[in-house]
Design an enzyme around this catalytic site. Structure first.
Site, PDB file in Angstrom:
ATOM      1  N   ASP A 238      24.615  33.660  79.426  1.00 50.17           N
ATOM      2  CA  ASP A 238      24.743  35.048  79.862  1.00 50.17           C
ATOM      3  C   ASP A 238      25.392  35.938  78.807  1.00 50.17           C
ATOM      4  O   ASP A 238      25.036  37.119  78.668  1.00 50.17           O
ATOM      5  CB  ASP A 238      25.471  35.153  81.204  1.00 50.17           C
ATOM      6  CG  ASP A 238      26.792  34.404  81.261  1.00 50.17           C
ATOM      7  OD1 ASP A 238      27.282  33.938  80.209  1.00 50.17           O
ATOM      8  OD2 ASP A 238      27.345  34.267  82.373  1.00 50.17           O
ATOM      9  N   GLY A 404      30.215  43.771  83.311  1.00 51.60           N
ATOM     10  CA  GLY A 404      30.891  44.343  84.469  1.00 51.60           C
ATOM     11  C   GLY A 404      32.250  44.934  84.162  1.00 51.60           C
ATOM     12  O   GLY A 404      32.653  45.944  84.761  1.00 51.60           O
TER      13      GLY A 404
END
Length: 467
Positions: A238, A404
């Site tokens: 990721d 995020g």
């Protein structure tokens, strides 16, 4: 008609399905499905429920059919280091452990008896983290050798999920590099190293690059999802996908891929496997197009996430940032990379204990605890900037915060002030954007990574924080 691409982005605490398409030259992302994730405690072990996760993958795919937005391609990314072993019938062998499980305790010493630590870093360029796959496999070899004897295939988690989708077994390069078993020169498994460790060489498949086609969906998956599409390898670590989506506002820059972990570093076309680099605890993770992500793993927002969970998630992260700002003068700091914060029973207690043991003021309120965590993260980022500039001999004008954590305005400002650098924050869904970028480049929507990054810059709000 829009041409859709589906990113299945599974993090350690949640997963999401995000559809992406181009509209007037801009990338449009749409979250269509979200689910919770976490390690299960079972018989004293921390495990992943891969069966449940795959059910969630297919459930999210069904949403595409319901919305009549059928992707031409999809790809799965997850965190690094965790893996599965398959038997001769392609069935799971043993448990699927989570990286926070304690079974790797002492396994580093067993590995170093077979290959000294200095030589291991010189061969792989990967920093020592006791949860790295190399130590997880040593735990299997030591405690359940029969499982390793029966193993026919080794797959990282995204590879496994894509095998379940297509029936094709492939190993993707960026995630494999986190195992500490890959040669940074030829970008393939270090077979001599694997042999010296006593792991079966034949279970490791050749490594493939992002953009490689894994194939179309199996018939049973087509029937469940209600459509067919290609499965394309993305940069399945990721962080590798997130760094692909770095918008590069001002040429080369530092980045922080900010989430459960904070991965802070630079991009480089060559790995630095020097002894100085090892002593600095830097790593050379494989990236898109054979770039290296020369970075340091920092504990990251895991600490504040854990504190939030201890309070039953009744406060949003924005509210926690506000509480921290109100207590910004609280003086205590912790070493966010201390092992005490890896998997404590209570993160609040761990922070209090650290402050008490180091003779500092002990935070008593939620706001004080949040202030300690955020300020400590910013201090760690500042120190890492100095290390990177010293190692590269370059001065970087800015820091790109992606993922995020780019939404944490208070932490972004703390970082800019502590490091003395302009911070460019965004995009928040960097991993999904990078996942889709790899698919789009493979499909010819973008000429190359630079063109895709320009599109990201033009497509998403990038907030600026001055020191």
């Amino acid at each position: 008609m829009a041409v859709y691409y589906l990113a299945v982005d599974i993090g350690a605490s949640s997963g999401r399905h995000i559809l992406g398409h181009l509209e007037n030259g801009r990338m449009i992302l749409e979250e269509i499905y979200r689910f919770e994730n976490g390690m299960d405690q079972r018989d004293g072990k921390l495990l992943w429920d891969t069966g449940r996760l795959f059910t969630e993958i297919v459930s999210g795919m069904k949403k595409c059919r319901e919305l009549n937005k059928i992707p031409v391609s999809m790809s799965v990314d997850t965190w690094a280091v965790d893996y599965v072993l398959l038997d001769e019938n392609d069935q799971l062998l043993g448990d699927v452990y989570g990286y926070r499980d304690s079974r790797t305790a002492g396994m580093d010493e067993k590995v170093y008896r077979l290959i000294p630590e200095k030589e291991l870093y010189a061969r792989t360029g990967i920093q020592k983290q006791l949860f790295n796959t190399i130590y997880q496999l040593m735990a299997v070899k030591t405690k359940t050798p029969e499982i390793l004897d029966q193993a026919k295939t080794f797959l990282m988690l995204p590879d496994y999920f894509q095998f379940l989708l297509t029936g094709t077994k492939m190993c993707e390069y960026t995630n494999a590099s986190s195992t500490q078993l890959v040669n940074p020169l030829n970008k393939q498994w270090d077979q001599e190293l694997i042999q010296r460790l006593g792991y079966p060489q034949e279970i490791f498949l050749p490594l493939q690059m992002p953009g490689t086609q894994a194939g179309s969906l199996k018939e049973e998956i087509r029937l469940q999802a209600g459509f067919d599409c290609q499965v394309t390898l993305c940069a399945s670590h990721d962080t590798a996908s997130a760094v692909m989506a770095m918008p590069l506002v001002k040429g080369d820059g530092l980045y922080i891929s900010s989430g459960t972990w904070s991965l802070m570093g630079i991009e480089s076309m060559q790995a630095d496997c020097s002894e100085n680099s090892r002593l600095g605890n830097f790593t050379n993770e494989g990236g898109y197009g054979y770039r290296f992500r020369y970075l340091k793993n920092i504990m990251g927002l895991w600490m504040i996430q854990s504190v939030r969970h201890e309070h039953k998630d009744q406060w949003s992260f924005a509210q926690l940032c506000g509480m921290a700002a109100e207590n910004s003068r609280f003086p205590s700091r912790v070493d966010v990379n201390d092992a005490a914060f890896l998997a404590p029973q209570s993160m609040t207690q761990a922070v209090q204990d650290y402050c008490r043991q180091t003779g500092q003021a002990v935070p008593e309120t939620l706001g004080e605890t949040a202030a300690v965590i955020y300020a400590s993260l910013a201090e760690c980022y500042k120190d890492t900037v100095k290390e990177l500039e010293k190692r590269t001999g370059k001065t970087y004008e800015c820091i790109h915060i992606i993922g995020g954590g780019s939404n944490a305005a208070y932490l972004n400002q703390l970082t800019a002030s502590a490091a003395g650098k302009t911070v460019y924050a965004g995009p928040g869904e960097a991993t999904a954007a990078g996942n889709i970028m790899a698919q789009m480049i493979g499909a010819g929507e973008f000429a190359d990574l630079e063109a895709a990054r320009k599109c990201v810059h033009d497509s998403f709000e990038i907030k600026i924080y001055e020191p």
